[in-house]
Design an enzyme around this catalytic site. Structure first.
Site: not given
Length: 232
Positions: A8, A10
């Site tokens: 991922d 953020d």
């Protein structure tokens, strides 16, 4: 032993969630609305359409939301010094990615941010060369917790999802990677995963720095893997 690592972005690779939350709380105050931390945390890990719907509801409608978006964008630009990345890199991320790169481990990003945003953010931090593939939220129909993003990232890497470790900070992201058939290492950011999610995780770590000692076991080099096969 695993063939690839999928990340991922953020809240995991870049420290974006805190400045975004602060900017949204400040934007809400310009509308005379006291947006609490707990209210904002509802949108962490969600794709843009769903986060927009929730924030618009909290702020009083689409017009208020559009006003707040303008304030958030202005605030983040004001805090950005000339030539500096919009968001700083998270602790341990550069070290961990460099170690994976040195081992020849293939890496990808599977983020709810658009592909353009992914490449802009990671490019500003000098991290793009660590990744062989990208899967952005604008490239799939269904967002996390649907597994589509992780399946797309694995497909672009040319590896079986079962041969991947996903690295996530959010509950929805963890659910998505698990649904894709991957092992998941959770590195919580603003929100700790519920017990039911933590129990299904491969590991829960304090930072990506804490993942470095696991590299020889998770992603052995070709030489180490060959030596291990000879011992069997």
């Amino acid at each position: 032993m695993f063939a690839a690592a999928i990340f991922d972005m953020d809240g995991l690779l870049i420290d974006s969630e805190r400045p975004l939350m602060a900017a949204w709380i400040e934007a809400a105050l310009t509308l005379d609305i006291a947006l609490s931390h707990s209210q904002y945390l509802q949108v962490v890990g969600l794709a843009h359409p769903e986060s927009r719907r929730i924030l618009a509801s909290l702020l009083g409608g689409e017009q208020a939301y559009d006003h707040a978006v303008g304030h958030v964008r202005s605030r983040l630009q004001l805090e950005r010094s000339d030539g500096a990345p919009l968001f700083p890199i998270k602790s341990g991320a550069a070290e961990f990615l460099a170690a994976l790169h040195a081992r020849g481990t293939r890496c990808a990003v599977a983020s709810s941010s658009t592909r353009g945003q992914i490449q802009a953010c990671l490019g500003s931090l000098g991290l793009l060369h660590h990744f062989s593939a990208f899967a952005g939220g604008d490239e799939v129909v269904r967002a996390k917790p649907d597994p589509a993003l992780y399946l797309l990232a694995a497909e672009r890497l040319g590896v079986d999802p079962a041969d991947c470790i996903a690295f996530e900070d959010s509950e929805n992201g963890t659910k998505a990677a698990l649904a894709a058939g991957m092992r998941v290492v959770v590195v919580p950011d603003l929100k700790h995963p519920p017990a039911a999610i933590a129990e299904r995780a491969f590991h829960v770590l304090g930072s990506l720095h804490d993942a470095v000692p696991h590299l020889p076991r998770w992603f052995p080099t070709a030489e180490a893997a060959g030596a291990a096969e000879k011992l069997v």
